[in-house]
Scaffold this motif. Structure first.
Motif, PDB file in Angstrom:
ATOM      1  N   GLU A  27       0.844  -1.187   0.000  1.00 29.94           N
ATOM      2  CA  GLU A  27       0.000   0.000   0.000  1.00 29.94           C
ATOM      3  C   GLU A  27       0.876   1.233   0.000  1.00 29.94           C
ATOM      4  O   GLU A  27       1.736   1.390   0.878  1.00 29.94           O
ATOM      5  N   ASP A  28       0.690   2.071  -0.997  1.00 33.96           N
ATOM      6  CA  ASP A  28       1.470   3.295  -1.161  1.00 33.96           C
ATOM      7  C   ASP A  28       2.970   3.029  -1.130  1.00 33.96           C
ATOM      8  O   ASP A  28       3.730   3.799  -0.554  1.00 33.96           O
ATOM      9  N   GLY A  29       3.391   1.927  -1.715  1.00 36.25           N
ATOM     10  CA  GLY A  29       4.806   1.609  -1.806  1.00 36.25           C
ATOM     11  C   GLY A  29       5.389   0.926  -0.585  1.00 36.25           C
ATOM     12  O   GLY A  29       6.562   0.553  -0.574  1.00 36.25           O
ATOM     13  N   THR A  30       4.591   0.751   0.456  1.00 38.93           N
ATOM     14  CA  THR A  30       5.064   0.058   1.653  1.00 38.93           C
ATOM     15  C   THR A  30       4.653  -1.407   1.560  1.00 38.93           C
ATOM     16  O   THR A  30       3.474  -1.714   1.405  1.00 38.93           O
ATOM     17  N   VAL A  31       5.638  -2.282   1.661  1.00 35.31           N
ATOM     18  CA  VAL A  31       5.423  -3.725   1.548  1.00 35.31           C
ATOM     19  C   VAL A  31       5.256  -4.313   2.942  1.00 35.31           C
ATOM     20  O   VAL A  31       6.084  -4.065   3.819  1.00 35.31           O
ATOM     21  N   THR A  32       4.202  -5.073   3.137  1.00 35.19           N
ATOM     22  CA  THR A  32       4.015  -5.810   4.382  1.00 35.19           C
ATOM     23  C   THR A  32       4.118  -7.293   4.052  1.00 35.19           C
ATOM     24  O   THR A  32       3.424  -7.788   3.166  1.00 35.19           O
ATOM     25  N   LEU A  33       5.007  -7.965   4.761  1.00 39.66           N
ATOM     26  CA  LEU A  33       5.214  -9.406   4.603  1.00 39.66           C
ATOM     27  C   LEU A  33       4.726 -10.092   5.867  1.00 39.66           C
ATOM     28  O   LEU A  33       5.018  -9.640   6.978  1.00 39.66           O
ATOM     29  N   ALA A  34       4.015 -11.191   5.708  1.00 34.04           N
ATOM     30  CA  ALA A  34       3.527 -11.937   6.863  1.00 34.04           C
ATOM     31  C   ALA A  34       3.594 -13.423   6.558  1.00 34.04           C
ATOM     32  O   ALA A  34       3.438 -13.848   5.419  1.00 34.04           O
ATOM     33  N   GLY A  35       3.850 -14.188   7.607  1.00 39.37           N
ATOM     34  CA  GLY A  35       3.898 -15.639   7.469  1.00 39.37           C
ATOM     35  C   GLY A  35       5.060 -16.224   8.240  1.00 39.37           C
ATOM     36  O   GLY A  35       5.582 -15.612   9.162  1.00 39.37           O
ATOM     37  N   ARG A  36       5.445 -17.416   7.821  1.00 38.65           N
ATOM     38  CA  ARG A  36       6.489 -18.135   8.549  1.00 38.65           C
ATOM     39  C   ARG A  36       7.435 -18.804   7.559  1.00 38.65           C
ATOM     40  O   ARG A  36       7.001 -19.347   6.540  1.00 38.65           O
ATOM     41  N   VAL A  37       8.718 -18.736   7.874  1.00 38.96           N
ATOM     42  CA  VAL A  37       9.745 -19.409   7.082  1.00 38.96           C
ATOM     43  C   VAL A  37      10.508 -20.361   8.000  1.00 38.96           C
ATOM     44  O   VAL A  37      10.453 -20.247   9.217  1.00 38.96           O
ATOM     45  N   SER A  38      11.224 -21.289   7.404  1.00 37.71           N
ATOM     46  CA  SER A  38      11.863 -22.333   8.211  1.00 37.71           C
ATOM     47  C   SER A  38      13.208 -21.919   8.806  1.00 37.71           C
ATOM     48  O   SER A  38      13.658 -22.531   9.769  1.00 37.71           O
ATOM     49  N   GLU A  39      13.827 -20.899   8.257  1.00 33.95           N
ATOM     50  CA  GLU A  39      15.161 -20.495   8.730  1.00 33.95           C
ATOM     51  C   GLU A  39      15.221 -18.992   8.981  1.00 33.95           C
ATOM     52  O   GLU A  39      14.637 -18.204   8.248  1.00 33.95           O
TER      53      GLU A  39
ATOM     54  N   HIS B 279       6.256  -9.157   9.283  1.00 37.08           N
ATOM     55  CA  HIS B 279       5.625  -9.955  10.334  1.00 37.08           C
ATOM     56  C   HIS B 279       5.925 -11.425  10.027  1.00 37.08           C
ATOM     57  O   HIS B 279       5.068 -12.290  10.201  1.00 37.08           O
ATOM     58  N   VAL B 280       7.134 -11.650   9.550  1.00 31.17           N
ATOM     59  CA  VAL B 280       7.570 -12.989   9.203  1.00 31.17           C
ATOM     60  C   VAL B 280       8.331 -13.566  10.387  1.00 31.17           C
ATOM     61  O   VAL B 280       9.165 -12.890  10.984  1.00 31.17           O
ATOM     62  N   SER B 281       8.011 -14.792  10.727  1.00 30.70           N
ATOM     63  CA  SER B 281       8.696 -15.450  11.841  1.00 30.70           C
ATOM     64  C   SER B 281       9.378 -16.716  11.354  1.00 30.70           C
ATOM     65  O   SER B 281       9.083 -17.224  10.286  1.00 30.70           O
ATOM     66  N   SER B 282      10.299 -17.156  12.164  1.00 31.19           N
ATOM     67  CA  SER B 282      10.978 -18.431  11.924  1.00 31.19           C
ATOM     68  C   SER B 282      11.015 -19.185  13.241  1.00 31.19           C
ATOM     69  O   SER B 282      10.959 -18.563  14.305  1.00 31.19           O
ATOM     70  N   PRO B 283      11.124 -20.511  13.214  1.00 31.58           N
ATOM     71  CA  PRO B 283      11.088 -21.278  14.458  1.00 31.58           C
ATOM     72  C   PRO B 283      12.146 -20.850  15.473  1.00 31.58           C
ATOM     73  O   PRO B 283      11.873 -20.783  16.648  1.00 31.58           O
ATOM     74  N   LYS B 284      13.315 -20.515  14.989  1.00 32.51           N
ATOM     75  CA  LYS B 284      14.393 -20.132  15.902  1.00 32.51           C
ATOM     76  C   LYS B 284      14.239 -18.719  16.419  1.00 32.51           C
ATOM     77  O   LYS B 284      14.961 -18.298  17.294  1.00 32.51           O
ATOM     78  N   HIS B 285      13.295 -17.961  15.837  1.00 26.10           N
ATOM     79  CA  HIS B 285      13.098 -16.578  16.249  1.00 26.10           C
ATOM     80  C   HIS B 285      11.673 -16.346  16.726  1.00 26.10           C
ATOM     81  O   HIS B 285      11.236 -15.223  16.889  1.00 26.10           O
ATOM     82  N   ALA B 286      10.947 -17.398  16.981  1.00 25.89           N
ATOM     83  CA  ALA B 286       9.559 -17.266  17.434  1.00 25.89           C
ATOM     84  C   ALA B 286       9.511 -16.674  18.827  1.00 25.89           C
ATOM     85  O   ALA B 286      10.382 -16.928  19.660  1.00 25.89           O
ATOM     86  N   ALA B 287       8.504 -15.870  19.086  1.00 23.24           N
ATOM     87  CA  ALA B 287       8.334 -15.268  20.408  1.00 23.24           C
ATOM     88  C   ALA B 287       8.066 -16.360  21.427  1.00 23.24           C
ATOM     89  O   ALA B 287       7.328 -17.299  21.171  1.00 23.24           O
ATOM     90  N   LYS B 288       8.651 -16.211  22.587  1.00 19.03           N
ATOM     91  CA  LYS B 288       8.482 -17.201  23.645  1.00 19.03           C
ATOM     92  C   LYS B 288       7.560 -16.701  24.711  1.00 19.03           C
ATOM     93  O   LYS B 288       7.397 -15.595  24.976  1.00 19.03           O
TER      94      LYS B 288
END
Length: 95
Positions: free
Chosen positions: A51-63, A86-95
């Protein structure tokens, strides 16, 4: 009682996809292509909004490196004004 045309009512009359600038649709396509090239099939786990040139990424990656790399690459695509991840990875997931 008089009817008041609120901004919410106006918003409902104009679908989100019609409000997007054509450049945003092009940027979204470019970001998705970059994700596919960087992540391969794992790119399907991500959502891309622009939106208006700002990219929002969301989801989960493995590394963790993927999480960092895609935000960096998206930021350097022509026309991108900013990246919100808003991309997370297992090793960086909030605890």
């Amino acid at each position: 009682m008089t009817a008041v045309n609120s901004s919410f009512e106006k918003w409902q009359e104009e679908p989100f996809l019609l409000r997007r600038r054509p450049e945003d649709a092009t940027l979204a396509r470019d970001v998705r292509a970059m994700l596919a090239g960087t992540l391969g099939s794992e790119a399907r786990n991500l959502v891309v909004l622009v939106e208006d040139g700002t990219v929002t990424l969301a989801g989960r990656v493995s590394e963790r490196w993927m999480q960092l790399e895609i935000a960096h690459e998206a930021l350097h695509l022509e026309g991108v004004r900013g990246v919100v991840s808003h991309v997370s990875s297992p090793k960086h997931a909030a605890k």
